[in-house]
Design a protein around this motif. Structure first.
Motif, PDB file in Angstrom:
ATOM      1  N   PRO A  77       9.326   8.809  11.568  1.00 51.34           N
ATOM      2  CA  PRO A  77      10.458   8.109  10.952  1.00 51.34           C
ATOM      3  C   PRO A  77       9.984   7.183   9.842  1.00 51.34           C
ATOM      4  CG  PRO A  77      10.672   8.106  13.332  1.00 51.34           C
ATOM      5  CD  PRO A  77       9.318   8.673  13.035  1.00 51.34           C
ATOM      6  N   HIS A  78      10.807   6.991   8.823  1.00 47.92           N
ATOM      7  CA  HIS A  78      10.390   6.255   7.640  1.00 47.92           C
ATOM      8  C   HIS A  78      10.032   4.798   7.917  1.00 47.92           C
ATOM      9  CE1 HIS A  78      11.148   9.730   5.426  1.00 47.92           C
ATOM     10  NE2 HIS A  78      12.433   9.566   5.140  1.00 47.92           N
ATOM     11  N   ASP A  79      10.404   4.278   9.070  1.00 42.37           N
ATOM     12  CA  ASP A  79      10.085   2.887   9.367  1.00 42.37           C
ATOM     13  C   ASP A  79       8.917   2.760  10.336  1.00 42.37           C
ATOM     14  OD1 ASP A  79      11.339   3.931  11.542  1.00 42.37           O
ATOM     15  OD2 ASP A  79      12.678   2.236  11.887  1.00 42.37           O
ATOM     16  N   THR A  80       8.163   3.846  10.523  1.00 44.71           N
ATOM     17  CA  THR A  80       7.061   3.848  11.479  1.00 44.71           C
ATOM     18  C   THR A  80       5.728   3.979  10.751  1.00 44.71           C
ATOM     19  OG1 THR A  80       8.473   4.920  13.137  1.00 44.71           O
ATOM     20  CG2 THR A  80       6.092   4.931  13.531  1.00 44.71           C
ATOM     21  N   ALA A  81       4.921   2.924  10.827  1.00 43.55           N
ATOM     22  CA  ALA A  81       3.578   2.938  10.224  1.00 43.55           C
ATOM     23  C   ALA A  81       2.543   3.059  11.340  1.00 43.55           C
ATOM     24  CB  ALA A  81       3.348   1.660   9.425  1.00 43.55           C
ATOM     25  N   VAL A  82       1.523   3.881  11.099  1.00 38.00           N
ATOM     26  CA  VAL A  82       0.550   4.180  12.155  1.00 38.00           C
ATOM     27  C   VAL A  82      -0.877   4.123  11.614  1.00 38.00           C
ATOM     28  CG1 VAL A  82      -0.308   5.939  13.741  1.00 38.00           C
ATOM     29  CG2 VAL A  82       2.151   5.649  13.428  1.00 38.00           C
ATOM     30  N   LEU A  83      -1.749   3.442  12.346  1.00 32.85           N
ATOM     31  CA  LEU A  83      -3.190   3.504  12.115  1.00 32.85           C
ATOM     32  C   LEU A  83      -3.842   4.014  13.396  1.00 32.85           C
ATOM     33  CD1 LEU A  83      -4.010   0.108  10.325  1.00 32.85           C
ATOM     34  CD2 LEU A  83      -3.592   2.324   9.279  1.00 32.85           C
ATOM     35  N   LEU A 106      -5.952   0.672   4.403  1.00 33.86           N
ATOM     36  CA  LEU A 106      -5.226   1.801   4.996  1.00 33.86           C
ATOM     37  C   LEU A 106      -3.806   1.420   5.380  1.00 33.86           C
ATOM     38  CD1 LEU A 106      -8.033   3.345   7.261  1.00 33.86           C
ATOM     39  CD2 LEU A 106      -7.136   4.257   5.106  1.00 33.86           C
ATOM     40  N   ALA A 107      -3.608   0.180   5.823  1.00 30.68           N
ATOM     41  CA  ALA A 107      -2.252  -0.276   6.152  1.00 30.68           C
ATOM     42  C   ALA A 107      -1.391  -0.291   4.896  1.00 30.68           C
ATOM     43  CB  ALA A 107      -2.312  -1.668   6.776  1.00 30.68           C
ATOM     44  N   ALA A 108      -1.970  -0.760   3.779  1.00 31.03           N
ATOM     45  CA  ALA A 108      -1.237  -0.747   2.510  1.00 31.03           C
ATOM     46  C   ALA A 108      -0.915   0.685   2.093  1.00 31.03           C
ATOM     47  CB  ALA A 108      -2.060  -1.441   1.427  1.00 31.03           C
ATOM     48  N   GLN A 109      -1.846   1.572   2.324  1.00 33.06           N
ATOM     49  CA  GLN A 109      -1.641   2.985   1.986  1.00 33.06           C
ATOM     50  C   GLN A 109      -0.523   3.599   2.826  1.00 33.06           C
ATOM     51  OE1 GLN A 109      -4.689   6.234   2.989  1.00 33.06           O
ATOM     52  NE2 GLN A 109      -5.190   5.748   0.874  1.00 33.06           N
ATOM     53  N   GLU A 110      -0.521   3.274   4.086  1.00 31.78           N
ATOM     54  CA  GLU A 110       0.513   3.788   4.985  1.00 31.78           C
ATOM     55  C   GLU A 110       1.891   3.286   4.562  1.00 31.78           C
ATOM     56  OE1 GLU A 110       1.624   5.721   8.830  1.00 31.78           O
ATOM     57  OE2 GLU A 110       0.254   6.008   7.157  1.00 31.78           O
ATOM     58  N   LEU A 111       1.989   1.991   4.264  1.00 33.30           N
ATOM     59  CA  LEU A 111       3.273   1.413   3.865  1.00 33.30           C
ATOM     60  C   LEU A 111       3.724   1.951   2.511  1.00 33.30           C
ATOM     61  CD1 LEU A 111       2.708  -2.285   5.008  1.00 33.30           C
ATOM     62  CD2 LEU A 111       4.104  -0.524   6.120  1.00 33.30           C
ATOM     63  N   ALA A 112       2.781   2.233   1.617  1.00 34.97           N
ATOM     64  CA  ALA A 112       3.142   2.785   0.309  1.00 34.97           C
ATOM     65  C   ALA A 112       3.757   4.173   0.474  1.00 34.97           C
ATOM     66  CB  ALA A 112       1.910   2.851  -0.592  1.00 34.97           C
ATOM     67  N   HIS A 113       3.180   4.985   1.356  1.00 42.44           N
ATOM     68  CA  HIS A 113       3.752   6.302   1.629  1.00 42.44           C
ATOM     69  C   HIS A 113       5.185   6.178   2.144  1.00 42.44           C
ATOM     70  CE1 HIS A 113      -0.249   8.434   1.593  1.00 42.44           C
ATOM     71  NE2 HIS A 113       0.537   9.400   1.162  1.00 42.44           N
ATOM     72  N   LEU A 114       5.364   5.294   3.127  1.00 41.80           N
ATOM     73  CA  LEU A 114       6.686   5.126   3.716  1.00 41.80           C
ATOM     74  C   LEU A 114       7.684   4.617   2.679  1.00 41.80           C
ATOM     75  CD1 LEU A 114       5.773   3.525   7.174  1.00 41.80           C
ATOM     76  CD2 LEU A 114       6.181   5.922   6.637  1.00 41.80           C
ATOM     77  N   ALA A 115       7.233   3.693   1.828  1.00 38.29           N
ATOM     78  CA  ALA A 115       8.120   3.150   0.796  1.00 38.29           C
ATOM     79  C   ALA A 115       8.517   4.234  -0.200  1.00 38.29           C
ATOM     80  CB  ALA A 115       7.423   1.995   0.075  1.00 38.29           C
ATOM     81  N   LEU A 116       7.584   5.120  -0.530  1.00 35.97           N
ATOM     82  CA  LEU A 116       7.878   6.175  -1.490  1.00 35.97           C
ATOM     83  C   LEU A 116       8.922   7.141  -0.941  1.00 35.97           C
ATOM     84  CD1 LEU A 116       7.356   7.652  -4.128  1.00 35.97           C
ATOM     85  CD2 LEU A 116       5.411   8.793  -3.050  1.00 35.97           C
ATOM     86  N   PHE A 117       8.765   7.569   0.304  1.00 36.15           N
ATOM     87  CA  PHE A 117       9.734   8.488   0.899  1.00 36.15           C
ATOM     88  C   PHE A 117      11.085   7.803   1.120  1.00 36.15           C
ATOM     89  CE2 PHE A 117       5.877  10.900   2.123  1.00 36.15           C
ATOM     90  CZ  PHE A 117       6.262  12.149   1.642  1.00 36.15           C
ATOM     91  N   GLU A 118      11.069   6.484   1.299  1.00 35.84           N
ATOM     92  CA  GLU A 118      12.322   5.738   1.411  1.00 35.84           C
ATOM     93  C   GLU A 118      12.984   5.608   0.047  1.00 35.84           C
ATOM     94  OE1 GLU A 118      15.332   3.687   3.410  1.00 35.84           O
ATOM     95  OE2 GLU A 118      13.595   4.744   4.244  1.00 35.84           O
ATOM     96  N   ARG A 119      12.177   5.396  -0.987  1.00 35.80           N
ATOM     97  CA  ARG A 119      12.688   5.232  -2.350  1.00 35.80           C
ATOM     98  C   ARG A 119      13.278   6.541  -2.875  1.00 35.80           C
ATOM     99  NH1 ARG A 119      11.254   2.185  -7.056  1.00 35.80           N
ATOM    100  NH2 ARG A 119      11.491   3.415  -8.964  1.00 35.80           N
ATOM    101  N   ALA A 120      12.653   7.645  -2.524  1.00 38.49           N
ATOM    102  CA  ALA A 120      13.094   8.966  -2.995  1.00 38.49           C
ATOM    103  C   ALA A 120      13.377   9.851  -1.782  1.00 38.49           C
ATOM    104  CB  ALA A 120      12.032   9.588  -3.898  1.00 38.49           C
ATOM    105  N   PRO A 121      14.545   9.739  -1.165  1.00 36.24           N
ATOM    106  CA  PRO A 121      14.851  10.518   0.044  1.00 36.24           C
ATOM    107  C   PRO A 121      14.733  12.027  -0.167  1.00 36.24           C
ATOM    108  CG  PRO A 121      16.491   8.797  -0.322  1.00 36.24           C
ATOM    109  CD  PRO A 121      15.653   8.858  -1.555  1.00 36.24           C
TER     110      PRO A 121
END
Length: 352
Positions: A77-83, A106-121
């Motif tokens: 899910p777009h609100d789930t970040a995992v390390l 890596l946490a920044a990388q994970e959040l950037a991915h999630l933000a991108l998929f949220e920004r562009a559904p």
């Protein structure tokens, strides 16, 4: 697992049909009667075998994957970040960087991915489409299945899956298959390239950011043992080989127009970089400007034709019959000429 199941579904369907067709046509003549009407059994066996394959493949990835989005797919899910903490510590030790710095990067990388998929559904659908087209071109290695088919033991047919789980997929051979693979790799590279540039900027205060970034780039450029296992079992490769090219493109856009120009790429599917754009990052803006200018010209032409049509209708309603007929005929001829010119322009845009 639900995320993986969604993305590999096209491969599962391809594999199931190939297995069923091969077994039904290659079994010895004396077994035709025994296996007649066994399509449902073959389908069930194929589903079970594929479930074991994807489980084994994801299990292999779990030994090395660092984050939930490392392969570039929105699996969670777009609100789930995992390390994956155990793997993070191992990776930090291998590159000789403090684990806390690696964890932050890596946490920044994970959040950037999630933000991108949220920004562009729509981006998730783009990835699914690319995977589907690639999966449709995958060829199952039927020679191995054919060899097994001649040795089927009807009393123990479930053992067949244990013998044909390895190396079922042939590499792409046709131009369409290669094009589908290139499109998939490019899309994953574009996603990874944007994340690379954004995270590198966000982690400016980390002393080891250059070392971490380079290690991650090398990691993505070459398939490790886990990725090779996944490719063998499921027929998919997720290594964005053109990550550096994509990062160079986004870096250039950011230099020229700031973060707004960098992020605008994901405002519309038509703006996604192509192979040509990765080959020539400096020409990306010019090519997109030409395309959008051409589209604007077409829109303007269509708007003008529609406006003239409305005006012609209003004129015919308010004028005398003979006068309005004359004007209507004249307007039709004029619209036809302009339509031809615009059609030429449209053709030019298509070629562009």
């Amino acid at each position: 697992m639900p995320g993986w199941q969604k993305f590999v579904l096209p491969i599962k369907a391809n594999m199931s049909s190939a297995l069923t067709e091969t077994l039904e046509t290659q079994v010895p003549a004396e077994m035709k009667g025994i296996l007649a009407g066994a399509s449902s059994m073959f389908g069930s066996m194929s589903d079970s075998m594929f479930a074991m394959q994807i489980g084994q493949a994801v299990g292999a990835l779990s030994e090395s994957v660092l984050t939930g989005t490392e392969v570039g797919l929105p699996l969670l899910p777009h609100d789930t970040a995992v390390l994956v903490e155990t793997n993070v510590e191992k990776f930090a030790s291998e590159i000789d960087v403090d684990a806390s710095e690696v964890r932050i990067f890596l946490a920044a990388q994970e959040l950037a991915h999630l933000a991108l998929f949220e920004r562009a559904p729509w981006l998730s659908a783009q990835v699914e489409t690319a995977l589907t087209r690639y999966a449709q071109g995958l060829k199952v290695d039927t020679s191995q299945i054919e060899d097994m088919a001649t040795q089927i033991d009807p009393s123990n047919i479930s053992d067949l899956s244990d013998n044909i789980r390895q190396g079922l997929f042939n590499p792409p051979t046709t131009e369409d298959q290669k094009k589908a693979l290139t499109n998939l790799e490019n899309l994953l590279a574009v996603i990874a390239g944007w994340v690379d540039v954004v995270v590198y900027s966000a982690c400016a205060h980390l002393p080891g950011r250059d070392q971490i970034r380079e290690a991650l780039r090398r990691r993505r450029a070459t398939a490790g043992p886990a990725e090779k296992t996944f490719s063998t079992l499921v027929g998919l490769e997720f290594n964005p080989r053109r990550l550096r090219d994509a990062a160079a493109l986004f870096g250039y856009l950011e230099t020229q127009g700031g973060t707004e120009a960098r992020d605008k790429v994901f405002s519309h599917p038509d703006l996604l970089p192509t192979t040509q754009d990765l080959d020539d990052p400096l020409g990306y803006s010019e090519r997109r400007h030409a395309e959008w200018t051409s589209e604007s010209t077409l829109d303007e032409a269509l708007s003008r034709i529609l406006d003239e049509g409305i005006e012609g209708t209003e004129t015919s309603e308010s004028s005398s019959d003979s006068g309005s007929d004359s004007k209507s005929e004249s307007g039709s001829e004029s619209d036809g000429d302009e339509g031809t010119d615009d059609s030429d322009g449209t053709g030019g845009r298509g070629e562009s």
